[in-house]
Design a protein around this motif. Structure first.
Motif, PDB file in Angstrom:
ATOM      1  N   TRP A   1     -30.266  28.095   1.598  1.00  0.00           N
ATOM      2  CA  TRP A   1     -31.027  29.147   2.275  1.00  0.00           C
ATOM      3  C   TRP A   1     -30.462  29.438   3.662  1.00  0.00           C
ATOM      4  O   TRP A   1     -30.002  28.530   4.360  1.00  0.00           O
ATOM      5  N   VAL A   2     -30.546  30.697   4.054  1.00  0.00           N
ATOM      6  CA  VAL A   2     -30.243  31.115   5.419  1.00  0.00           C
ATOM      7  C   VAL A   2     -31.566  31.440   6.096  1.00  0.00           C
ATOM      8  O   VAL A   2     -32.319  32.307   5.625  1.00  0.00           O
ATOM      9  N   ALA A   3     -31.866  30.724   7.169  1.00  0.00           N
ATOM     10  CA  ALA A   3     -33.093  30.965   7.920  1.00  0.00           C
ATOM     11  C   ALA A   3     -32.819  31.968   9.026  1.00  0.00           C
ATOM     12  O   ALA A   3     -31.795  31.893   9.708  1.00  0.00           O
TER      13      ALA A   3
ATOM     14  N   VAL B   1     -36.493  23.418  10.895  1.00  0.00           N
ATOM     15  CA  VAL B   1     -35.835  24.284   9.903  1.00  0.00           C
ATOM     16  C   VAL B   1     -34.489  23.693   9.498  1.00  0.00           C
ATOM     17  O   VAL B   1     -34.158  23.606   8.301  1.00  0.00           O
TER      18      VAL B   1
ATOM     19  N   CYS C   1     -34.543  20.780   7.133  1.00  0.00           N
ATOM     20  CA  CYS C   1     -34.917  21.060   5.741  1.00  0.00           C
ATOM     21  C   CYS C   1     -33.652  21.011   4.888  1.00  0.00           C
ATOM     22  O   CYS C   1     -32.687  21.724   5.176  1.00  0.00           O
TER      23      CYS C   1
ATOM     24  N   VAL D   1     -31.941  24.338   3.639  1.00  0.00           N
ATOM     25  CA  VAL D   1     -31.412  25.324   4.591  1.00  0.00           C
ATOM     26  C   VAL D   1     -30.000  24.941   5.000  1.00  0.00           C
ATOM     27  O   VAL D   1     -29.758  23.818   5.437  1.00  0.00           O
ATOM     28  N   ARG D   2     -29.060  25.875   4.876  1.00  0.00           N
ATOM     29  CA  ARG D   2     -27.682  25.577   5.272  1.00  0.00           C
ATOM     30  C   ARG D   2     -27.240  26.299   6.543  1.00  0.00           C
ATOM     31  O   ARG D   2     -26.279  25.896   7.183  1.00  0.00           O
TER      32      ARG D   2
ATOM     33  N   ALA E   1     -28.850  28.699  10.124  1.00  0.00           N
ATOM     34  CA  ALA E   1     -29.973  29.285  10.851  1.00  0.00           C
ATOM     35  C   ALA E   1     -29.433  30.343  11.795  1.00  0.00           C
ATOM     36  O   ALA E   1     -28.536  30.070  12.605  1.00  0.00           O
TER      37      ALA E   1
ATOM     38  N   THR F   1     -39.613  22.750   2.804  1.00  0.00           N
ATOM     39  CA  THR F   1     -38.938  22.504   1.526  1.00  0.00           C
ATOM     40  C   THR F   1     -39.867  22.821   0.354  1.00  0.00           C
ATOM     41  O   THR F   1     -39.469  23.480  -0.619  1.00  0.00           O
TER      42      THR F   1
ATOM     43  N   LEU G   1     -40.408  26.665  -0.016  1.00  0.00           N
ATOM     44  CA  LEU G   1     -39.250  27.338  -0.593  1.00  0.00           C
ATOM     45  C   LEU G   1     -39.110  27.003  -2.078  1.00  0.00           C
ATOM     46  O   LEU G   1     -38.765  27.867  -2.893  1.00  0.00           O
TER      47      LEU G   1
ATOM     48  N   ALA H   1     -39.819  34.879   2.315  1.00  0.00           N
ATOM     49  CA  ALA H   1     -38.566  34.442   1.707  1.00  0.00           C
ATOM     50  C   ALA H   1     -38.161  35.382   0.580  1.00  0.00           C
ATOM     51  O   ALA H   1     -39.016  35.919  -0.132  1.00  0.00           O
TER      52      ALA H   1
END
Length: 210
Positions: A6-8, A46, A49, A52-53, A55, A116, A119, A142
């Motif tokens: 995911w990109v936050a 964030v 998590c 998430v890869r 931010a 987590t 999502l 999301a």
């Protein structure tokens, strides 16, 4: 959705203009530092998590850009007066085909495991949201890859996101739902357990620190 990366996206206003309803919760000299502390704790959770890869922080506030970059965020320049939803859409456009999760920068009690779980709850649905503690606002929005984030934050945003086709995600996620707009919200977040930066700032305010 483990492993999807995911990109936050998290917008941060100019500190002098942010959280006007929260003024008075700490001495005026500490207000900007409180706003930044909450953003730092939100971002730290964030990034902790495992889903998430990246931010992306959308801001034109130099102090926030520098402090959040130290934690691992990538800065996206904001456009003055463009508004919250435009900032979120701007960040989402840079996700390069990854799933996107939008959060505000005022979740100082956020726990990575709750993010987590939220999502993961989206499962294979294209787009979903988590209502805030009041039930009327939005704590998280999301969207899966290839799906327009279509942010509609603002008064009554939970209803607006539902009308736009986003699925309401429900779970026992109090730290994700507890955004902080008022002194009462800060007290509620404190009861849940603040992140380190906000806790230190609130402690300094309580005991006369500067």
């Amino acid at each position: 959705m483990t492993g999807t990366g995911w990109v936050a996206v998290m917008p941060v206003k100019r500190l002098a203009m942010a959280k006007t309803r929260l003024r008075g919760a700490v001495p005026a000299s500490l207000h900007d530092r409180l706003v930044l502390a909450m953003a730092r704790d939100t971002l730290a959770a964030v990034l902790a998590c495992p889903l998430v890869r990246r931010a992306l922080v959308v801001t034109d506030e130099p102090a926030a850009a520098a402090a959040l970059a130290e934690l691992g965020a990538e800065r996206v320049p904001d456009r003055p007066d463009a508004g919250l939803n435009a900032a979120l859409a701007r960040g989402a456009a840079l996700a390069a085909g990854a799933p996107v999760v939008a959060l505000t920068a005022d979740l100082p009690a956020l726990r990575p495991d709750e993010l987590t779980a939220a999502l993961t709850a989206l499962s294979h649905r294209p787009r979903g949201y988590v209502a805030d503690a009041t039930g009327t606002g939005t704590a998280m929005l999301a969207a899966r890859p290839g799906v327009d984030l279509d942010p509609r934050f603002g008064p009554g945003s939970a209803h607006a996101h539902a009308l736009s086709g986003a699925v309401r995600l429900d779970g026992d996620w109090p730290s994700l739902r507890q955004d902080v707009d008022t002194e009462a919200d800060l007290a509620a977040a404190t009861a849940l357990g603040l992140g380190r930066h906000t806790a230190e700032l609130v402690g300094a305010a309580r005991y006369g620190g500067r």
